[in-house]
Design an enzyme around this catalytic site. Sequence first.
Site, short mmCIF file in Angstrom:
data_model
loop_
_atom_site.label_atom_id
_atom_site.label_comp_id
_atom_site.label_asym_id
_atom_site.label_seq_id
_atom_site.Cartn_x
_atom_site.Cartn_y
_atom_site.Cartn_z
CG ASP A 43 -8.88 3.93 -1.45
OD1 ASP A 43 -8.85 2.72 -1.74
OD2 ASP A 43 -9.18 4.83 -2.27
CG HIS A 188 -10.90 6.20 2.94
ND1 HIS A 188 -12.14 6.32 2.34
CD2 HIS A 188 -10.00 6.77 2.09
CE1 HIS A 188 -12.00 6.96 1.19
NE2 HIS A 188 -10.72 7.24 1.00
ZN ZN Z 1 -6.75 7.93 -0.97
#
Ligand code: ZN
Length: 226
Positions: A43, A188
């Site tokens: 992400d 992430h």
């Molecule tokens: Zn995010």
Amino acid sequence: MRRLIISLILISLILLPLRADEQMADVYFSYENEDKRIALTFDDSPHYKYTAEILDILDEYNIKATFFVVGQLAEKYPELILRELAEGHEVASHTWSHAHLTMLSDKSLEDEIYATEELLYELAEYRPTLLRPPEGKYGDNLLRVAGKLDYEVILWTVDTRDWAHTPTETIVNTVLENTESGSIILCHDFIGGESPTPAALREFIPKLIENGYEFVTVSDLIFSAE
Ligand SMILES: [Zn+2]
């Protein structure tokens, strides 16, 4: 006048079921299968430093992942988006500004999704079909708008919490203990400060491969099986 009112009532009665039938987006947390197929997702992409490092690691193990990109970051680092696509990864939407979607009107939601889609199309003639709401927060408004724009909503079952600078070993244990066939793993590539993620990937990817798991993109996980 009376006739007009009766006609209006009839028209709304006809239109009512159509409205209720509006296509809501489906929400996927995982996708069970018998082939030990799993999806690794990142992400807040792209990050000027970590995205390239993560792409190198994925290339080393010859696996494909899915990057949920933030439109305004993609605009800043288009070459990283082009590299994600060129190397066979899936690029998906994480909205334009990483907005808190539950607070937005339908119109603002549509703008958040559409701006990222347009940027990716201008950049690479590519249209994403998957959306991950920031922080996984969504309501009926998002499902309605995402459905209208032809997106599916993707969440996760294995959360590394790498964004909170979780120690590498904790991330590795979380992933190894919780991954099962069909899991969607959340990492992430954009992390403020030092990222524990590349080191964790170098540990858990080979172990999962050794345990017979196959890393595929989210679209391959869900739609190649349907
Ligand atoms: Zn995010």
